[in-house]
Design a protein around this motif. Structure first.
Motif, PDB file in Angstrom:
ATOM      1  N   GLY A   1      -8.303   7.079   0.611  1.00  0.00           N
ATOM      2  CA  GLY A   1      -7.602   8.317   0.972  1.00  0.00           C
ATOM      3  C   GLY A   1      -6.244   8.078   1.604  1.00  0.00           C
TER       4      GLY A   1
ATOM      5  N   PRO B   1      -6.505   9.049  -6.745  1.00  0.00           N
ATOM      6  CA  PRO B   1      -7.647   9.920  -7.038  1.00  0.00           C
ATOM      7  C   PRO B   1      -8.317  10.446  -5.774  1.00  0.00           C
ATOM      8  CG  PRO B   1      -8.322   7.638  -7.212  1.00  0.00           C
ATOM      9  CD  PRO B   1      -6.852   7.624  -6.847  1.00  0.00           C
TER      10      PRO B   1
ATOM     11  N   GLN C   1      -4.825   5.755   3.557  1.00  0.00           N
ATOM     12  CA  GLN C   1      -4.622   5.370   4.950  1.00  0.00           C
ATOM     13  C   GLN C   1      -3.298   4.612   5.051  1.00  0.00           C
ATOM     14  OE1 GLN C   1      -7.535   2.665   6.491  1.00  0.00           O
ATOM     15  NE2 GLN C   1      -6.640   2.648   8.539  1.00  0.00           N
TER      16      GLN C   1
ATOM     17  N   ASN D   1      -3.555   3.334 -12.433  1.00  0.00           N
ATOM     18  CA  ASN D   1      -4.259   3.494 -11.165  1.00  0.00           C
ATOM     19  C   ASN D   1      -5.767   3.429 -11.454  1.00  0.00           C
ATOM     20  OD1 ASN D   1      -4.969   4.234  -8.443  1.00  0.00           O
ATOM     21  ND2 ASN D   1      -3.070   5.395  -8.289  1.00  0.00           N
ATOM     22  N   THR D   2      -6.572   3.619 -10.441  1.00  0.00           N
ATOM     23  CA  THR D   2      -8.020   3.531 -10.615  1.00  0.00           C
ATOM     24  C   THR D   2      -8.557   4.725 -11.414  1.00  0.00           C
ATOM     25  OG1 THR D   2      -8.210   4.575  -8.460  1.00  0.00           O
ATOM     26  CG2 THR D   2      -8.413   2.179  -8.537  1.00  0.00           C
TER      27      THR D   2
ATOM     28  N   LYS E   1       0.866  -1.180   0.000  1.00  0.00           N
ATOM     29  CA  LYS E   1       0.000   0.000   0.000  1.00  0.00           C
ATOM     30  C   LYS E   1       0.905   1.234   0.000  1.00  0.00           C
ATOM     31  CE  LYS E   1      -3.661   2.604   0.977  1.00  0.00           C
ATOM     32  NZ  LYS E   1      -4.577   2.911  -0.156  1.00  0.00           N
TER      33      LYS E   1
ATOM     34  N   ASN F   1       3.630   6.552  -6.531  1.00  0.00           N
ATOM     35  CA  ASN F   1       2.205   6.761  -6.796  1.00  0.00           C
ATOM     36  C   ASN F   1       1.927   8.256  -6.936  1.00  0.00           C
ATOM     37  OD1 ASN F   1      -0.529   6.799  -6.967  1.00  0.00           O
ATOM     38  ND2 ASN F   1      -0.919   5.870  -4.955  1.00  0.00           N
TER      39      ASN F   1
ATOM     40  N   GLY G   1     -12.145   5.720  -6.635  1.00  0.00           N
ATOM     41  CA  GLY G   1     -11.413   5.133  -7.765  1.00  0.00           C
ATOM     42  C   GLY G   1     -12.035   3.798  -8.138  1.00  0.00           C
TER      43      GLY G   1
HETATM   44  O1  DOR Z   1      -7.750   4.000  -5.945  1.00  0.00           O
HETATM   45  C1  DOR Z   1      -6.861   4.350  -5.214  1.00  0.00           C
HETATM   46  N1  DOR Z   1      -7.061   4.426  -3.883  1.00  0.00           N
HETATM   47  N2  DOR Z   1      -5.671   4.678  -5.730  1.00  0.00           N
HETATM   48  C2  DOR Z   1      -4.658   5.175  -4.977  1.00  0.00           C
HETATM   49  O2  DOR Z   1      -3.642   5.507  -5.512  1.00  0.00           O
HETATM   50  C3  DOR Z   1      -4.808   5.292  -3.545  1.00  0.00           C
HETATM   51  C4  DOR Z   1      -6.010   4.632  -2.976  1.00  0.00           C
HETATM   52  C5  DOR Z   1      -6.485   5.344  -1.734  1.00  0.00           C
HETATM   53  O3  DOR Z   1      -5.848   5.148  -0.676  1.00  0.00           O
HETATM   54  O4  DOR Z   1      -7.430   6.111  -1.792  1.00  0.00           O
END
Ligand code: DOR
Length: 315
Positions: free
Chosen positions: A72, A134, A74, A197-198, A45, A130, A219
């Motif tokens: 977000g 989003p 975490q 990424n998403t 992560k 990264n 995402g």
């Molecule tokens: O979809 C995502 N969620 N992409 C990211 O790069 C981070 C993650 C998140 O922690 O929100």
């Protein structure tokens, strides 16, 4: 089939399968289902400088096309990561591709420098940057939508790390020209790209007539974004083929559930594959996809994964 692959820095990986950032946290959960040391690499992560609790709940929603998340970023923060998570991954023999994030270019540099100083740094085979979450303030994507901002982050991170640690820039599909961002990252020193990424999305609860996610937008990952990943990887590989971007390895990610899905991303231009959302239905999906991909290549008469990559990318 010899599934080994070299993504730079002289680290030969036994196979091209990896976890996708975020879907496997620090590896401990998935290790109950399979040996994370069996993967080509384990992607964590995204870790930032300080501990973070992320966005408000609910933070996940299922849709017919895949999963929407608004986590977000975490996370435990880089100090806990290098003290606990990375040494644990090293102890189980994982080759680690830490994902790092920041809210400023100096934060990315700080996180990269702290990684390098870690006592478990020997387990690190590369760093994924990264720049495309989003789910951060200002609708996120502040870096990955802007070639100059992306280049600045990549150049600063590159400076913090030894030459034999390849830096992969993780790109967003939410841009009009992904080849422009890819070019900026590679010119700034990225040794490879991770795509994608998403995709920014949203779900509304039609009973309450309110957004389902606490963070409102989220995402999208899973099967619905695989064609988007295939398109993005193809466009960037084509730009490399035409000499508009220096050729670097692409790690493909987006909706891979089977060996055939993985092969599709390879055919688009990827040399390694990450499996993310599929682990929520099948925690062993990354090793199953590896087995399926290997069987598929054997059936096609390939002796080496890299031979299939060469055929697929020779356009
Ligand atoms: O979809 C995502 N969620 N992409 C990211 O790069 C981070 C993650 C998140 O922690 O929100």
């Amino acid at each position: 089939v010899d599934m080994s692959v070299d993504l730079g820095g002289g680290h030969r990986l036994p196979n091209p399968l990896m976890t996708a950032s975020g879907c496997a946290a620090n590896g401990k959960e998935l290790h109950r289902f399979f040996d994370v040391g069996d993967l080509g690499a384990f992607v964590t992560k995204s870790v930032m400088a300080d501990p973070r609790s992320g966005r408000g709940t609910p933070r996940m929603a299922e849709t017919p096309s895949g999963m929407l998340n608004s986590i977000g970023l975490q996370g435990p923060g880089i100090d806990a990561f290098v003290d606990e998570d990375l040494p644990w991954l090293q102890s189980v023999g994982a080759r680690v591709l830490p994902s790092i994030a920041g809210s400023s270019s100096t934060e990315y540099a700080h996180v990269a420098a702290a990684l390098r100083a870690s006592r478990a740094f020997d387990s690190v085979i590369g760093v994924e940057v990264n720049i495309s979450c989003p789910n951060v303030a200002n609708r996120g994507l502040v870096f990955a939508c802007d070639p100059l901002a992306s280049a600045k982050v990549i150049a600063l991170v590159r400076e913090q790390l030894p030459r034999d640690i390849p830096v992969f820039a993780k790109l967003s599909p939410d841009v009009t020209d992904i080849t422009a961002i890819a070019a900026a990252c590679v010119k700034a020193g990225a040794d490879g790209l991770t795509m994608i990424n998403t995709l920014l999305g949203m779900v509304i609860d039609t009973d309450r007539l309110r957004p389902q996610l606490g963070g409102v937008t989220g995402g999208l990952s899973g099967p619905g974004i695989r064609p988007v990943a295939v398109r993005a990887i193809w466009q960037v590989r084509q730009a490399m083929f035409e000499g508009r971007i220096p050729t670097v390895p692409i790690i493909g990610v987006g909706g891979v559930r089977t060996g055939r899905d993985a092969l599709e991303l390879v055919a688009a231009g990827a040399s390694a594959i990450q499996v993310g959302t599929a682990v929520f239905n099948d925690p062993s999906a990354p090793v199953r996809v590896l087995r399926e991909l290997s069987d598929l290549l054997a059936a096609k008469g390939f002796e080496r994964f890299t031979d299939a990559v060469a055929v697929a990318h020779g356009r």
